[in-house]
Design a protein around this motif. Sequence first.
Motif, mmCIF file in Angstrom:
data_model
loop_
_atom_site.group_PDB
_atom_site.id
_atom_site.type_symbol
_atom_site.label_atom_id
_atom_site.label_comp_id
_atom_site.label_asym_id
_atom_site.label_seq_id
_atom_site.Cartn_x
_atom_site.Cartn_y
_atom_site.Cartn_z
ATOM 1 N N ARG A 1 0.817 -1.219 0.000
ATOM 2 C CA ARG A 1 0.000 0.000 0.000
ATOM 3 C C ARG A 1 0.850 1.269 0.000
ATOM 4 O O ARG A 1 0.942 1.967 -1.000
ATOM 5 C CB ARG A 1 -0.949 0.002 1.212
ATOM 6 C CG ARG A 1 -2.054 1.059 1.088
ATOM 7 C CD ARG A 1 -2.785 1.292 2.394
ATOM 8 N NE ARG A 1 -2.013 2.201 3.247
ATOM 9 C CZ ARG A 1 -2.459 2.693 4.388
ATOM 10 N NH1 ARG A 1 -3.648 2.357 4.846
ATOM 11 N NH2 ARG A 1 -1.710 3.512 5.105
ATOM 12 N N TRP B 1 -3.396 10.218 4.287
ATOM 13 C CA TRP B 1 -3.419 9.164 3.273
ATOM 14 C C TRP B 1 -3.696 9.824 1.917
ATOM 15 O O TRP B 1 -4.821 10.196 1.611
ATOM 16 C CB TRP B 1 -4.486 8.104 3.605
ATOM 17 C CG TRP B 1 -4.435 6.961 2.648
ATOM 18 C CD1 TRP B 1 -3.572 5.913 2.683
ATOM 19 C CD2 TRP B 1 -5.254 6.769 1.494
ATOM 20 N NE1 TRP B 1 -3.799 5.093 1.612
ATOM 21 C CE2 TRP B 1 -4.823 5.585 0.870
ATOM 22 C CE3 TRP B 1 -6.298 7.490 0.914
ATOM 23 C CZ2 TRP B 1 -5.402 5.090 -0.294
ATOM 24 C CZ3 TRP B 1 -6.884 6.996 -0.252
ATOM 25 C CH2 TRP B 1 -6.438 5.810 -0.839
ATOM 26 N N VAL C 1 -4.369 -6.300 -1.653
ATOM 27 C CA VAL C 1 -3.386 -5.428 -1.015
ATOM 28 C C VAL C 1 -2.851 -6.149 0.219
ATOM 29 O O VAL C 1 -3.617 -6.756 0.977
ATOM 30 C CB VAL C 1 -4.027 -4.077 -0.607
ATOM 31 C CG1 VAL C 1 -3.033 -3.204 0.164
ATOM 32 C CG2 VAL C 1 -4.549 -3.334 -1.831
ATOM 33 N N THR D 1 -0.384 -5.091 3.403
ATOM 34 C CA THR D 1 0.290 -3.912 3.964
ATOM 35 C C THR D 1 0.659 -4.077 5.435
ATOM 36 O O THR D 1 -0.174 -4.470 6.253
ATOM 37 C CB THR D 1 -0.585 -2.643 3.749
ATOM 38 O OG1 THR D 1 0.064 -1.512 4.315
ATOM 39 C CG2 THR D 1 -1.983 -2.780 4.324
ATOM 40 N N GLN E 1 1.216 -2.442 8.872
ATOM 41 C CA GLN E 1 0.706 -1.224 9.515
ATOM 42 C C GLN E 1 1.137 -1.200 10.979
ATOM 43 O O GLN E 1 0.319 -1.222 11.900
ATOM 44 C CB GLN E 1 -0.817 -1.133 9.358
ATOM 45 C CG GLN E 1 -1.270 -0.922 7.924
ATOM 46 C CD GLN E 1 -0.834 0.431 7.375
ATOM 47 O OE1 GLN E 1 -0.825 1.432 8.083
ATOM 48 N NE2 GLN E 1 -0.469 0.474 6.097
ATOM 49 N N HIS F 1 -8.858 2.543 4.292
ATOM 50 C CA HIS F 1 -9.155 1.474 3.343
ATOM 51 C C HIS F 1 -10.541 1.639 2.710
ATOM 52 O O HIS F 1 -10.734 1.287 1.543
ATOM 53 C CB HIS F 1 -8.978 0.108 4.017
ATOM 54 C CG HIS F 1 -7.536 -0.184 4.304
ATOM 55 N ND1 HIS F 1 -7.123 -1.207 5.118
ATOM 56 C CD2 HIS F 1 -6.398 0.442 3.888
ATOM 57 C CE1 HIS F 1 -5.794 -1.207 5.181
ATOM 58 N NE2 HIS F 1 -5.348 -0.208 4.450
ATOM 59 N N GLU F 2 -11.477 2.197 3.465
ATOM 60 C CA GLU F 2 -12.800 2.500 2.885
ATOM 61 C C GLU F 2 -12.656 3.563 1.792
ATOM 62 O O GLU F 2 -13.308 3.470 0.748
ATOM 63 C CB GLU F 2 -13.771 2.977 3.974
ATOM 64 C CG GLU F 2 -14.299 1.843 4.831
ATOM 65 C CD GLU F 2 -14.891 2.329 6.156
ATOM 66 O OE1 GLU F 2 -15.184 3.542 6.303
ATOM 67 O OE2 GLU F 2 -15.052 1.476 7.060
ATOM 68 N N LEU G 1 -9.918 4.127 0.000
ATOM 69 C CA LEU G 1 -9.256 3.443 -1.115
ATOM 70 C C LEU G 1 -10.281 2.666 -1.941
ATOM 71 O O LEU G 1 -10.333 2.796 -3.173
ATOM 72 C CB LEU G 1 -8.162 2.505 -0.575
ATOM 73 C CG LEU G 1 -7.523 1.536 -1.569
ATOM 74 C CD1 LEU G 1 -6.895 2.264 -2.750
ATOM 75 C CD2 LEU G 1 -6.486 0.669 -0.854
ATOM 76 N N ASP G 2 -11.113 1.886 -1.269
ATOM 77 C CA ASP G 2 -12.171 1.118 -1.955
ATOM 78 C C ASP G 2 -13.097 2.044 -2.738
ATOM 79 O O ASP G 2 -13.439 1.772 -3.880
ATOM 80 C CB ASP G 2 -13.018 0.333 -0.933
ATOM 81 C CG ASP G 2 -12.488 -1.072 -0.699
ATOM 82 O OD1 ASP G 2 -11.816 -1.617 -1.589
ATOM 83 O OD2 ASP G 2 -12.764 -1.615 0.378
ATOM 84 N N ILE H 1 -8.073 -6.764 1.211
ATOM 85 C CA ILE H 1 -6.969 -6.015 1.825
ATOM 86 C C ILE H 1 -6.561 -6.760 3.090
ATOM 87 O O ILE H 1 -7.357 -6.924 4.008
ATOM 88 C CB ILE H 1 -7.377 -4.562 2.178
ATOM 89 C CG1 ILE H 1 -7.795 -3.793 0.915
ATOM 90 C CG2 ILE H 1 -6.217 -3.852 2.891
ATOM 91 C CD1 ILE H 1 -8.322 -2.382 1.185
ATOM 92 N N TRP I 1 -3.807 -6.814 6.253
ATOM 93 C CA TRP I 1 -2.889 -5.894 6.920
ATOM 94 C C TRP I 1 -2.397 -6.490 8.225
ATOM 95 O O TRP I 1 -3.083 -7.271 8.882
ATOM 96 C CB TRP I 1 -3.547 -4.530 7.155
ATOM 97 C CG TRP I 1 -4.929 -4.584 7.728
ATOM 98 C CD1 TRP I 1 -6.095 -4.763 7.049
ATOM 99 C CD2 TRP I 1 -5.289 -4.506 9.108
ATOM 100 N NE1 TRP I 1 -7.155 -4.785 7.916
ATOM 101 C CE2 TRP I 1 -6.695 -4.624 9.188
ATOM 102 C CE3 TRP I 1 -4.558 -4.332 10.269
ATOM 103 C CZ2 TRP I 1 -7.387 -4.592 10.392
ATOM 104 C CZ3 TRP I 1 -5.236 -4.294 11.485
ATOM 105 C CH2 TRP I 1 -6.642 -4.420 11.522
#
Length: 191
Positions: A12, A30, A52, A54, A56, A73-74, A76-77, A90, A92
């Motif tokens: 990510r 972000w 993805v 990642t 974190q 992530h929401e 990104l989606d 995703i 993580w």
Amino acid sequence: MPSPDRLVILDRDGVINRDSDAYVKSLAEWIPYPSAIQAIARLSRAGWTVAVATNQSGIARGYYDEATLAEMHEELDRLVKEAGGDIDHIAWCPHGPGDECDCRKPLPGLLEQIRVELGMQTLAGSWMVGDSLRDLQAGEPMGCRPVLVRTGKGERTLASHPELAAEGSDTHVFDDLAGFVDWLLEQEEHS
């Protein structure tokens, strides 16, 4: 069930969005690369599965919490969907370097989570795209094909590991995620 040779796994921070040595700690911090969002959508529309993986560790370090990560992530989606694509999963790792988990890259645990979540027998032949050596190392035991992008920590990674770009290296090197996707979709057209 997706085919491993139609799966692209992305790191990510530094691949999809700007990275920060001080960690990406909030939705405001972000900042996605617009070309990366479009590249993910193009892959998805072309029938590829996109996941993805990642690290974190900012969660373990107390810089942000899982709810903040979920917000990122929401977003990104949402952006990828808005561009006409999908991210299939995703994975993580919230742990720090000393936590002895099995998911923190360079260990392959996040990729194993993706394999299980997507119901795949193997990840051999899929692509692992990252900006650091540990991203590529996580894909190695799973049989992933390595791709290094120059965004994020990519230039630093190449400076300390010039063998990645050397002739005969298995690693494909691109300026950014969009460059890789252009190449991949072009390969597909000619096959």
